[in-house]
Design a protein around this motif. Sequence first.
Motif, PDB file in Angstrom:
ATOM      1  N   LYS B 396      -0.255  23.800 -28.523  1.00  0.00           N
ATOM      2  CA  LYS B 396      -0.635  22.394 -28.439  1.00  0.00           C
ATOM      3  C   LYS B 396       0.581  21.502 -28.694  1.00  0.00           C
ATOM      4  CE  LYS B 396      -5.398  22.806 -29.638  1.00  0.00           C
ATOM      5  NZ  LYS B 396      -6.096  23.086 -30.890  1.00  0.00           N
ATOM      6  N   GLN B 397       1.400  21.932 -29.647  1.00  0.00           N
ATOM      7  CA  GLN B 397       2.602  21.141 -29.944  1.00  0.00           C
ATOM      8  C   GLN B 397       3.668  21.317 -28.874  1.00  0.00           C
ATOM      9  OE1 GLN B 397       3.740  22.472 -33.837  1.00  0.00           O
ATOM     10  NE2 GLN B 397       1.755  21.886 -34.673  1.00  0.00           N
ATOM     11  N   ASN B 398       3.795  22.549 -28.384  1.00  0.00           N
ATOM     12  CA  ASN B 398       4.852  22.833 -27.423  1.00  0.00           C
ATOM     13  C   ASN B 398       4.368  23.899 -26.440  1.00  0.00           C
ATOM     14  OD1 ASN B 398       7.079  23.516 -25.989  1.00  0.00           O
ATOM     15  ND2 ASN B 398       8.422  23.812 -27.764  1.00  0.00           N
ATOM     16  N   PRO B 399       3.949  23.458 -25.265  1.00  0.00           N
ATOM     17  CA  PRO B 399       3.346  24.395 -24.300  1.00  0.00           C
ATOM     18  C   PRO B 399       4.311  25.485 -23.836  1.00  0.00           C
ATOM     19  CG  PRO B 399       3.203  22.103 -23.548  1.00  0.00           C
ATOM     20  CD  PRO B 399       4.015  22.082 -24.763  1.00  0.00           C
ATOM     21  N   ALA B 400       5.601  25.283 -24.077  1.00  0.00           N
ATOM     22  CA  ALA B 400       6.566  26.284 -23.621  1.00  0.00           C
ATOM     23  C   ALA B 400       6.506  27.573 -24.451  1.00  0.00           C
ATOM     24  CB  ALA B 400       7.974  25.711 -23.678  1.00  0.00           C
ATOM     25  N   ILE B 401       5.891  27.490 -25.622  1.00  0.00           N
ATOM     26  CA  ILE B 401       5.838  28.672 -26.486  1.00  0.00           C
ATOM     27  C   ILE B 401       4.887  29.711 -25.889  1.00  0.00           C
ATOM     28  CG2 ILE B 401       5.098  29.516 -28.754  1.00  0.00           C
ATOM     29  CD1 ILE B 401       6.136  26.912 -29.939  1.00  0.00           C
ATOM     30  N   GLU B 402       5.385  30.912 -25.712  1.00  0.00           N
ATOM     31  CA  GLU B 402       4.574  31.948 -25.072  1.00  0.00           C
ATOM     32  C   GLU B 402       3.975  32.947 -26.052  1.00  0.00           C
ATOM     33  OE1 GLU B 402       7.087  33.706 -22.085  1.00  0.00           O
ATOM     34  OE2 GLU B 402       7.681  31.731 -21.358  1.00  0.00           O
ATOM     35  N   ASP B 403       4.633  33.127 -27.168  1.00  0.00           N
ATOM     36  CA  ASP B 403       4.133  34.124 -28.122  1.00  0.00           C
ATOM     37  C   ASP B 403       4.707  33.810 -29.497  1.00  0.00           C
ATOM     38  OD1 ASP B 403       2.774  36.256 -29.112  1.00  0.00           O
ATOM     39  OD2 ASP B 403       3.871  37.798 -27.979  1.00  0.00           O
ATOM     40  N   VAL B 404       4.067  34.354 -30.525  1.00  0.00           N
ATOM     41  CA  VAL B 404       4.579  34.162 -31.881  1.00  0.00           C
ATOM     42  C   VAL B 404       4.454  35.460 -32.677  1.00  0.00           C
ATOM     43  CG1 VAL B 404       2.358  33.273 -32.725  1.00  0.00           C
ATOM     44  CG2 VAL B 404       4.467  32.721 -33.974  1.00  0.00           C
ATOM     45  N   LYS B 405       5.462  35.740 -33.478  1.00  0.00           N
ATOM     46  CA  LYS B 405       5.472  36.916 -34.339  1.00  0.00           C
ATOM     47  C   LYS B 405       6.278  36.581 -35.578  1.00  0.00           C
ATOM     48  CE  LYS B 405       5.999  40.361 -30.626  1.00  0.00           C
ATOM     49  NZ  LYS B 405       4.663  40.957 -30.599  1.00  0.00           N
TER      50      LYS B 405
END
Lengths: 220, 1020
Positions: B396-405
Motif C-alpha cells: 500500500k505504501q510502495n507498490p513496487a515492493i514484491e516480497d518481504v523477508k
Amino acid sequence: MQEQQNKQLPNWVFVIDLNTCVGCNACMAACAQENQTPYWNEKWRTKVEQAEVGKGDNIGRIFFPRLCMHCQNTPCYYACPTGATYKTPEGVVMVNQDLCIGCEACVTACPYDARYRYDYEDVEHNKQLFGEEFSIHQLPHIDKCTFCYHRITKGLEPACVSTCPTDCRMWGDLNDPNDPVAEIVRSGRAKPLAVHLGTDPKVFYVGLDTLPAPAKEEAE
Amino acid sequence: MLKSKITRREFLKGSVALTGAAAALTFLQLNSKKLNATEVYTPGWKIEWRPNMCAFCANVCGEVIRVHEKNGLKRPLKLEGNEHDNYNQGKLCARGQSGLKYLFNPDRITTPLIRIPGSKRGEWKFKKATWQEAYAYIMQKMQGIHPSEVIFLGGWHGCAQYRPIMFPAIYAFQTLNIWGAPIQNCVGIEHIGIHATFGYFNTHDEMVVDFENANYILIVRSNASLTGISTGRAHRFGEAIKNGAEVCVVDVRRSEAAARAHKWLRIKPGTDLAFALALLNVILHEKYYGKELYAHNIDFLKYHTNAPFLVVKMKHPVTKQETWWLMADKVDQNGKPSPMGLWYKHFYVWDERNNKLAQLQGYLNHNKIDTQGNPIEPALELNEEVRKNLLEQLKKQNPAIEDVKTAWELLKEKTKQYTPEWAEKITEIPAEDIREVAIKFATKRPSAVEPGIYDARYANTVQLRKVLAMMQAIINGHDNIGGYIVGGEYRHKVAKFWEWLNKEGFEKIGGNYVKFPLGFPLENALYPTMKLPGMFLMLDWFFGLIMPNSQNPKAVMDYLQKGDPTLLATNIFGYQNIEVLASLQQWLRFMQNPQKEEPGVALPAFGDYGWDKAFEGKLQVNGKTYKPKAIWGYAINPVLGSPYGDKWKKWMEEAQLVVFVDTMPTDSNVYADVILPDITFLERDEILGKGNSHHLAVIERKPAVDKPIGEGKHAVDQFFEMASGMIGAQIAQQKGLNPMSKEAFMEGAKYFVQIACAMNGWDYKEFSSKVFGALQEGKPFTYALKEFTLEEVAKEAGKPVEYVQKVLDQYGVYNIEPLEELLEKWAIPEKIPTSLPSGRVELFSTLFEIVQSFFGYFPNWDPLCAYVPLRRKESNLEADEFFVSHGKAPIFSHTGVHTLDNPLLVAISEWKKLPEIYYRVWMNPKAAQRLGIKDGDLVEVINTKDPNRKMKAQVFITEWIREDTIFVPFNGGTEAPELHYAVRPPKAARHVDLVHYEVEPVIAGYTRDETTVKVRKISA
Ligand code: SF4
Ligand code: SF4
C-alpha cells in the motif's frame, strides 16, 4: 649436602614440542645474531630441518629443530685431548676457545652433528661484522651450542627459546618442582633422541612417537 | 605453558584482580626480566635496553635492542621481542631477529642521490647530493606540474605507522592519485568482506584472533597471515595447539600452517568460496541449526546483528534487475528521503513482543528498542500469516515492493542451493569432509577462522572472506574469548566517536544515523577525519575528498543521462582521480554494452585501475588528455610488487620527475631522478600507537645507534619539509617572496601544521608551539611530534607526562588499559556499535548495498552471499598446463628488499632444503614425470591469460602440492642493482613477471592466480 647443592644448581632441560614448530627459522636467526656464528659459511649451532614424509594425500611436512643435546654421558668431552671441551657445574657442555687446538676429535665423536669449525676466516669475518671490540670469537676453535650459557646464568632464556614464536622451544629446570616445562620431562611426555646411544641428553622432544616411521628413523 | 613466561590469561587475570592505579602498575610490571639483566656475555660489558618496534612487516612487533658498552664504545648486538607488547608477547620472527643486519647493511642508501645528467633511468648512475641540492632539484622540476599530474605510491609504512602525518601531507600536496599497494595486493581485497561485516578497516592491526582460547581453528589459505609469518598470530596459534585446539587447513599445498593441521583439505585452487558457502549451508540447514547453534547465539543474532532486519524485493531503478534491499528510510546528504540515498535513517524489524512492525534507529549497536524507546523483540523469521499481512501493508505504501523477508530468512534461502554435494563437484573436497568441518566449527566453540592476508587471490576472494566472516558472526565469535578480538586503539576510537555522537554529534548531523563527510571540508569539519574508526575513515575519505559529488543529484543525473562522469568524478580539489574517472567511464561503456564490455570498479580508490591508460595518453577528460608527469614513491617497490611491474619501468622512464624515499636500492628506485634516504626503524625516535595490541597501548622507538648511519632523514621529516616547502613556494608567489626563502618555508609549515591539526583534531596552539619551538632549536619535526604525542597520551591516560615517559623508558610499551577492562565497557557490538552504517554486525552489508544502488547487482558484492564463478579454464588441462597458486616464505617480507637483501636471512634461505622450498616452483612428482622434469631443472612458466607474462625458475618436486597445480613462492628474485646479498632470478622465482593484470570489480584487487599456466623445460 648433596641435596643443598641440587637446590642451588639448576638442572636445566630443553624441551622441543614437535607439534607446534612451524619452520619459521626465527631460532636460527636469533642464535646466529646472539652467538655470532658463521652463517655466511653455512655453519649453525641450531637448525630446523624440513622433510617430506608419507605419500600421496597423506604427505606430511615435518619441521625438526636440532641443537647440541648437552649429553650428560658426553662423547665429545671424552674425546677432547686438551680439556677444551668441558662441562659447567650445571652440566652444560662448553668449549674453551683458548684451549681448543681444532683437532676435530669431538666433531667426529658427536653422534648428533652438533659441532663445526669456527676457523680463521670466520673469526676475521666476524670481527668485520661486529667490530674487533665486540666480536666474541677471537680465535679459531670448534664451536657449538652453549644453551646460551651467558644468558641462562643471568636469568634469561636461550636466545632461540626466547624468540620461538610458537613456544615450540621451551626452557625448564628439573630442580624446580613447580616448573611446567620440567613437568613435561618428568611426566615422560618428552623423550630424548637416540636413547640407545646412552648419551643421556638434556634436550627432550615432545611428539617423537607420533612422527611417521621414516622420519622417526631419520631423527634417531 | 612456559616457566618464565606468564601466559596471557594469567597475565590478564593478574591485572583485573587489582583495582585502580595499582592495577595499572602491576599490569605493567609483570615479567620485566629481560629489561633487568645488565650484563650479558663477559663481565664488564655493560648493556642498555632500548625499546623499538620492528618494521619489516605490518605486524610491527614490539622489541628491545640490546646495546653493549665496552671501553667507551657502544654497539647494538641483539634484538629481542618485547614481552610487554601484548601482540607479539616477547617473540620475533627470523626477519625481526635479523634487524641489525639491515641497520648495518652496506647496501643502504645513506645520502640523497641525484641521477647524473645525461644518464638513462634504470642505469643506477647517481651522484651524491646534499639535502639542499636534492630539494632544490625537485622543486625546480615540479614547477608547472599540477597536483593532478602527480601520482603517489605508498605502502603500509605510511598508512599503518604515520597516517596522522601522511594523510595531511597528501591533502597538502593535493595529490589524490594514490596507489596504496596493500589494497590491491594484500589486505584490501582479502579483507573488504570482513570489513563489510564487522567494520574495521586497516586490518594490519585492528583485529587479532584469540586463537589461544579457541577450540576449533579453521584456516582457509591464509598461511602468510599466520605461519608465513605474523609473529603474534603464530604465537597464539602455537599456544592453541598446546591447549588442544583442533586445526583444519584448507590449502592446495602443505603450507607451514597446513603442516600443523589435524585435517588438511587439499582443495582445488580458487574454489574456496564454494567450500565456504557449503559450510554455511550445513550450519544453517542441517540439524545443528535450531539446536545447539541456535540456542547458543540467538540473542546475539537478534539483538546485535542485522539478521532480523526486514529486506524487500524491488527492481533496481536503473538496471531493472530484481534486487533485495534493506527496508530502510534512506536519506540524501540533506536528510531528504531518497531511494538512492547513501545514509540509513531507520531500519525495520518485525517485533514479536508487540506483534507489529518496529522502526529502529539508524546507527546503534543493538535492536532492543524501537525509535520510541519501547522494548521490542525482533523476529529472526516471520510466520507466513505475518508475512502476508506485512506485504499487503507495505504494498500500500510502495507498490513496487514484491516480497518481504528478514535478512536471516533470505540468507537461509540463498544458501540452500550450496550443498556440500554441490561444493564437492567444484572443490574436489568430499561432501562428508565439508559437513564435518561445518559441524565442528559450529559446535566445538569457541571456534575461529583466520581472516588471512597475502596468499593466492581470485575475484571471489571478497565473497569468500565475507562468508567466513558471517560464519564467525553467526557463532557469536566477535569480541568474545576464543574469537575475533579488536585492538585497543581501534576500540578506543570507536568508543570516543560513539561518545561524541551521543553528546553532540547526532544533533549536528541531524538524526540518529551517521553520514559523511564529517571531516571535510576542513574549515567546518564536524569531527576530525583521522579520528574516525575503521570503515568510517574510508567512507569519509571517499565521500569527502574523492567523490564529494556522489551526493549531488546533478552529478549523478549527468552521469546517467549524458554519459558524462566528469562532475561525479571530480574530487574536492577540482580535478578527477585517474582511477575514479577511468572506472566511471568504463561503467558507462558497460551499461551501453554489457555483453561486450567489462564492468568498471565500484570502489577504485587507492588502486591503479586505469593508470595504464593515463600513462599511455589514452585517458581523456573533456577532450583533453590526462597524463601523469611526476611519480613519488615512499617505501614501495612497484616494479617487484605490481602486475604492471614491466610497465612501471616504461612509465618511469617517460615521466618528468621520479622521486623515491627509501633506505635501500630497489627494483623501482633505480628509475628515480632523486632518491631521498629514509632512516631505518632502528634509527628512529618516536612514540606510536600499538594498534594490534588487545590492550590500549602505545609504544616507543629509541634509536639503536646514537647517530643515524649516513645522512638519512626520517620520512616524516622529509614529508613535512617537502610539503612546507612546496606550499611555501606557492604562498611566496602570491606574496612576492623568494619561493626558496626561509620565510616562504615557514609560511608553508604553518599551513601544513594547520591541516594536520584540523585532520587530527589537535589543538593548533599546542602543536604549533611544539613544532616551531623545535624548529627554532634546530630540532626536527619528528622531535616535536614525539613530545606532542607524549602529552596527548598522558592526557588520555590521566597521568603526568613524566609518568608516561618513565613507563616507556622502562618497558618500551605503555599498556594504558587492559583488554578485560576494555571489553567490560566497550565490547563491540555488545556495548558500542561497529563502524558500519548500521552500527550492528552486518550479515546484510550496507556497504555492498550502496555499491549495488550505484552499479546494479553483481554477485561480487551480493550484500549477503553468492557464488562467483572463476574466470579460467576449469577442466581438460593440457599435459603441460597447471593451475597456479602463490604464497610467502616466512623469512621474507613481500617485496621488501630490506629482507631479500639481508645477509642473515639469505643465509638461512640457502641452507640445505630451504632454497628449494623458498625460491623454486613446486611441482607434484606425477606431473614432473609426465613432463620429464627433474628436481632443480630450469623451466619457463607462461601465463595462458597473457602469454607475455612469463618467468624462468627452477623446479622443486614435492608431493606437498596438488598434481594439477604449481605453487610459486613470492618474489624472491629482485633485480635491483647494487644489492650484494639478494638471490637473483631465475635461482629465485620472480613471481611478479608471471602475473597478468586483471582486477575484480569491488576494489580492483588483483586476481593474480585466476588463470592457468604452462610449464616448459629449458634445461637441467
Ligand atoms: S623459532 Fe620455533 S617455530 Fe620457528 S622454526 Fe624455530 S623452533 Fe620452529
Ligand atoms: S617481521 Fe616478524 S618480528 Fe618484524 S613485525 Fe613482522 S612478524 Fe613481527
